[in-house]
Each structure stands twice: as structure tokens, then as C-alpha cells.
Enzyme design. Structure first.
Site, PDB file in Angstrom:
ATOM      1  N   LYS A 148       0.873  -1.182   0.000  1.00  0.00           N
ATOM      2  CA  LYS A 148       0.000   0.000   0.000  1.00  0.00           C
ATOM      3  C   LYS A 148       0.902   1.222   0.000  1.00  0.00           C
ATOM      4  CE  LYS A 148      -2.047   3.100   1.949  1.00  0.00           C
ATOM      5  NZ  LYS A 148      -1.841   4.522   1.589  1.00  0.00           N
ATOM      6  N   GLY A 151       6.390   4.973   8.545  1.00  0.00           N
ATOM      7  CA  GLY A 151       5.568   6.180   8.555  1.00  0.00           C
ATOM      8  C   GLY A 151       5.650   6.873   9.894  1.00  0.00           C
ATOM      9  N   SER A 152       4.600   7.571  10.233  1.00  0.00           N
ATOM     10  CA  SER A 152       4.624   8.408  11.428  1.00  0.00           C
ATOM     11  C   SER A 152       4.422   7.591  12.700  1.00  0.00           C
ATOM     12  CB  SER A 152       3.528   9.469  11.330  1.00  0.00           C
ATOM     13  OG  SER A 152       2.273   8.839  11.253  1.00  0.00           O
ATOM     14  N   GLY A 184       1.873   4.477  13.530  1.00  0.00           N
ATOM     15  CA  GLY A 184       2.574   3.274  14.006  1.00  0.00           C
ATOM     16  C   GLY A 184       1.938   2.720  15.276  1.00  0.00           C
ATOM     17  N   GLU A 191       8.894   1.242  11.316  1.00  0.00           N
ATOM     18  CA  GLU A 191       9.988   2.198  11.083  1.00  0.00           C
ATOM     19  C   GLU A 191       9.365   3.580  11.171  1.00  0.00           C
ATOM     20  OE1 GLU A 191      13.160   1.688  10.606  1.00  0.00           O
ATOM     21  OE2 GLU A 191      13.162  -0.489  10.338  1.00  0.00           O
ATOM     22  N   CYS A 215      13.137  10.773   7.723  1.00  0.00           N
ATOM     23  CA  CYS A 215      12.866  10.298   9.084  1.00  0.00           C
ATOM     24  C   CYS A 215      14.081  10.466   9.987  1.00  0.00           C
ATOM     25  CB  CYS A 215      12.449   8.842   9.040  1.00  0.00           C
ATOM     26  SG  CYS A 215      13.579   7.824   8.095  1.00  0.00           S
ATOM     27  N   GLU A 252       8.850  16.155  15.575  1.00  0.00           N
ATOM     28  CA  GLU A 252       9.353  15.942  14.220  1.00  0.00           C
ATOM     29  C   GLU A 252       8.645  16.925  13.277  1.00  0.00           C
ATOM     30  OE1 GLU A 252       8.230  12.297  12.094  1.00  0.00           O
ATOM     31  OE2 GLU A 252      10.330  12.126  11.517  1.00  0.00           O
TER      32      GLU A 252
END
Ligand code: NAP
Ligand code: MG
Length: 484
Positions: A175, A228-229, A233, A250, A284, A385
Site C-alpha cells: 500500500k 511512517g509516522s 505506528g 519504522e 525520518c 518531528e
């Protein structure tokens, strides 16, 4: 644009309900292509195909490792054959400069080559269990994997999961991020041409809650690997817990970049800036918290400001461009919001560059690089972030001081350390709680090595042989040799 339909069970298909959405060119805001807006019914078709291809041995059991290896190596070759086309597609869909996209696609090819090599080298162990028995520890593919990736390195983040998963013998449903679906669709075409059998590799495009969520809850999915974020997550971990699905995460970071007074400034200054401003700061592992030893603080700040002022914003397709637009209007607004936050928190905005004046780019999502000076690590711009070209610079006194500051974060993805003193470099590297530490460099992520975060930057590891563990189960087969 190449194929814009999804790829399910070896066929190009639209969404079951016929819906589509647009992917945009972030340099101009114009529509690049219309792609299927996948949802639960499409995910179900893809997962059912992947389940069948796994269970009937189409990939994991009946295809010899050598054949899997050859197919992955062919995928690497096809990526190289279509290099320029893939580079341009990536630039158009996500905005990054040509040179950056070339680096990405080159690594995508290597990723398939590297894991193509591994497909024939995954082996177990035979621990001694006494004279009357034999214990065989064997590795087996975990099964059907849902792979969910972000938009900042679209094809590379996809390859980073697809290549080890296929090498391990898993079947997958990918995806891609809603903002950048095009190279994932092209990867399906490459897989098919390379000989990946129908059902083994599927791509479902769409929005996270519609096309991603059903992967988390589908009972036929064994494993989710997500990049992703942090917030998504956490949602994934929580949702997957209901079926005890395996999960690799991750996630994001707020990585420290530490410049000691004795560093070679000809490397440290450009390296530090590239670590924050490279890929528009949509990284990231960006070294967005820059700690500078107090005795060189003023000189280093002036040098970093000069370096940032030389950055040239523009369309990623223009070879002179060194910083492209952010991926979306939403991301631009988010990052500009953080520039306001920094100002209102009392940080000093030491530098802010200019956005392009070319009228053709007037609707692009550009954000000029910015450098804040902060006296405290407690500001939001030092803790959250930002995922854009915003640097926060903070002075420090000595090793103990900077290690404490570096670790004062809920994240732990990466850190960069600049010094000529090898003992100090290694002492600091050991003390920093992060999954990746660079000494006298920032951001290299060789596919042969390791990637992943401590603390809230993730769970599990990618790249190198470590990624394979995420796609393997380990089984013991115990044999009674009949001696007792
Ligand atoms: P994101 O919003 O978390 O989205 C990542 C992916 O998850 C997208 O494909 C997204 O789909 C999907 N998603 C969203 N909600 C979902 C749900 N409920 N169920 C299943 N899937 C869902 O992250 P992003 O904004 O794309 O990327 C930026 C983040 O990624 C940053 O935090 C960055 O640090 C992190 N990142 C980490 C690494 C690493 O290796 N550690 C590498 C790159 C990026 P949609 O696109 O449709 O929303
Ligand atoms: Mg796009």
C-alpha cells in the site's frame, strides 16, 4: 505516466466501486494522474490472492530459492533498464530533485540485487542436543505480508520491504502513500515482467484508513511492515495486537547532529546542512537538532547560514535545483506552522531562504530552508518531528552535556557526530540511544547494513540480513534417533 491501475492477482484493475483519486505534481499543484481509490473489497481480493499464492506454494514452497533469486535479480536489471523513466516519475510524483531521485532508484536496483543474493542463503542451524537426537532449526517465510509505506522515498521504501519479503518466500500486498503511488505501480509491472507469479506481489492504492486499515484487520494477513509516522505506528501496533499479527515499525525521529569544536568544518558544515535540508527535510533520520560546541558556535552558525543560503529551490526536474517542493499543501502548511511555533516560543529565526519566483511554480508547495537558534532542548521545535527544511541549533558545553541533550527525546532513530577525536566519537556513539549513528557523516543508509530505531522510532530492523528476520518464522524439528 505508465500504468495507473492497481495490480491484484496478476491483473491490472480499478477499485471494485470504481472510485479514483488524483496524485499531484507538488512543484505545480497540477494533477499528474488519476489512480484507483482502493478500499476493503480490493484489499480482500489482494490478500486472498496473496494467501492462495502462499498456501499453494506458488512462491515460498514450490519455487526453488534459485528461481526466486533469479527473478529478483531480473527485477534489479529491469529497474536499471528503466532508470531514467523511474527517476522522472519519482521526481514528478513527490517533488525531490533529480540527483536525489537518481540516488533512490539506483539503491532500489541494488536492493533487489542484494536480496536476490540472499534468497539462496537463508539457512538454519543444528544445535547439539545429545547423542540420541537431532534438532534442526529451520527458517520459513512468515506468510502474507501487508507492506505500508510513506511518500518521502516512495520506491525505495517500497523496495526496502518488498525485496527481503520476496527473498524470504513471503507473498505481499503493498500500500503506497496516497501522495506518491506511481512508482509502486511501476514496480508491479517490473515484477510481472521479471516473472513474479500472479498473486505473489499485489499493489493496492488509496488512502490509509480505506486501503491500509483493512490490511491490519484482515485475518489472512500474517505480518504488517510499516514505515511512517509514530502516531499511525501506534495505531497499527494496537490494531494488529487483536490478532497478534507480527509488526515491524519504522517511524519518525528528532535526531541529534553533534558538532564538536575540533571537527573538520569542511565536512561538518555541509554534512550537517545536508542532514537537515536534504530531500527537503522530509527524512525520518534528519539531523534536525543541531548541537554545536559553545566555543565554535558563532562561526558554525554563520557557516551553516551561508550553506543554507546557497540552496536553490525549484522544480525537481531542473538540474540546477537542490531543493524541491514539499510533497503536498498539507505538509507545507504543517511545516510553516512549525516556523510560527518556533517564533512564538521565542527561538531566534537566524535564517530563512526564499521560495522560487518563477510564475510556473506559483502553485507549488515550496518551503524555504529555515534555521532557528534555541537555548533549550525543551521547545516544541526541538522535540517534535517537523519533517521539513527547518533546523534548530542549540549550543552545548562538553561531552556529558551533549549526550544528555541528545538523549533527551522520546525518539531514537539516528545521530551524527562530527569530531577528529576517535575516542570521543566512539564514546559519544555508544552513549547515544539511537539505532543508527554516523561519525563524520550524515544520512548514508547502505542497504547491506542496518536501519531502525530505538525508543519511539520503531520496532524491528530493516536492511541487510536483519530485514530478513522480519519476514521469517523459526521452527525446531526434533528427531529422535532411536538410541534410547
Ligand atoms: P503516515 O501518515 O504515517 O503514513 C504512512 C503510510 O501509512 C501511508 O501509506 C498512509 O496512507 C498509511 N496509513 C495512514 N493511516 C493508516 C491506517 N489507519 N491504517 C493503515 N495505513 C495507514 O506517514 P507519512 O506522513 O506518509 O510519512 C512521514 C512519516 O514517516 C514521518 O514521521 C517519518 O519520520 C516517517 N518515516 C520513517 C522512516 C524510517 O525508516 N524510520 C522512513 C521514512 C519516513 P496515506 O498516504 O493514504 O495516508
Ligand atoms: Mg504526487
Amino acid at each position: 505516466m505508465g500504468p495507473t491501475e492497481m495490480y491484484i492477482d496478476g491483473a491490472r484493475v480499478g477499485a471494485a466501486d470504481g472510485r479514483t483519486f488524483d496524485t499531484l505534481d507538488p512543484a505545480t499543484g497540477s494533477v499528474l494522474a488519476s489512480v484507483p481509490r482502493g478500499a476493503a473489497a480490493d484489499v480482500d481480493r489482494a490478500v486472498t490472492a496473496a494467501r492462495r499464492a502462499f498456501d499453494d506454494g506458488t512462491w515460498g514452497a514450490a519455487v526453488a530459492e534459485r528461481e526466486r533469486s533469479r527473478i529478483l535479480l531480473r527485477m534489479a536489471e529491469l529497474v536499471r533498464d528503466r532508470f531514467d523513466e523511474l527517476v522522472e516519475l519519482e521526481v514528478r510524483d513527490c517533488g525531490k530533485p533529480l540527483a536525489d531521485a537518481r540516488g533512490d532508484i539506483d539503491e532500489v536496483a541494488f536492493m533487489f540485487e542484494y536480496y536476490g543474493g540472499w534468497a539462496t542463503k537463508i539457512s538454519g542451524d543444528i544445535p547439539p542436543v545429545g547423542p540420541d537426537a537431532m534438532s534442526l532449526v529451520v527458517k520459513e517465510p512468515v506468510g502474507v505480508c501487508g507492506l505500508i509505506v510513506p511518500w518521502n522515498y516512495p520506491m525505495l521504501m517500497a523496495a526496502q520491504k518488498v525485496a527481503p519479503a520476496l527473498a524470504a518466500g513471503c507473498t505481499v500486498v503493498l500500500k503506497p502513500a496516497e501522495q506518491t503511488p506511481l512508482t509502486a505501480l511501476r514496480m508491479a509491472e517490473i515484477a510481472e515482467t521479471a516473472g513474479v507469479p500472479a498473486g505473489v506481489f499485489n499493489v493496492v492504492t488509496g488512502y490509509g484508513p480505506e486501503a491500509g486499515e483493512p490490511l491490519l484487520t484482515h485475518p489472512a494477513v500474517d505480518k504488517i511492515s510499516f514505515t511512517g509516522s509514530r502516531d499511525v505506528g501506534i495505531h497499527i501496533q494496537r490494531t494488529c495486537a487483536a490478532q497478534l499479527k507480527r509488526v515491524t515499525l519504522e517511524l519518525g525521529g528528532k535526531s541529534p547532529n553533534i558538532v564538536f569544536a575540533d571537527a573538520d568544518m569542511t565536512g561538518a558544515i555541509p554534512g550537517t546542512c545536508a542532514g537537515v535540508f536534504g530531500n527537503q527535510g522530509e527524512v525520518c533520520s534528519a539531523g534536525s537538532r543541531v548541537f554545536v560546541e559553545r566555543s565554535i558556535y558563532d562561526d558554525a552558525l554563520a557557516a551553516m547560514t551561508a550553506e543554507a543560503a546557497a540552496i536553490r529551490l525549484g522544480s525537481g526536474l531542473d538540474p540546477a535545483t537542490t531543493m524541491g517542493p514539499l510533497v503536498s499543501a498539507e505538509q507545507r502548511d504543517r511545516v510553516l506552522g512549525y516556523v510560527d511555533v518556533g517564533r512564538s516560543e521565542g527561538a531566534h529565526l537566524a535564517f530563512q531562504g526564499d521560495v522560487p519566483t518563477d510564475p510556473a511554480l506559483a502553485n507549488g508547495y515550496f518551503v524555504a530552508p529555515a534555521i532557528f537558534e534555541a537555548t533549550s532542548n525543551d521547545l516544541r521545535i526541538a522535540r517534535e518531528e517537523i519533517f521539513g527544511p527547518v533546523m534548530t541549533v542549540i549550543p552545548f558545553a562538553d561531552v556529558d552535556d551533549v549526550v544528555r541533550l541528545a538523549n533527551d527525546t522520546e525518539y531514537g532513530l539516528a545521530a551524527a557526530i562530527w569530531t577528529r577525536d576517535i575516542s570521543r566519537a566512539l564514546r559519544t556513539a555508544k552513549a547515544v540511544r539511537a539505532g543508527v549513528v554516523w561519525i563524520n557523516d550524515s544520512q548514508p543508509a547502505p542497504s547491506e547494513s542496518l536501519w531502525g530505531g530505538y525508543k519511539q522510532s520503531g520496532i524491528g530492523r530493516e536492511l541487510g540480513p536483519y530485514a530478513l528476520d522480519a519476514y521469517l518464522e523459526t521452527k525446531q524439528i526434533y528427531v529422535n534417533l532411536g538410541g534410547r
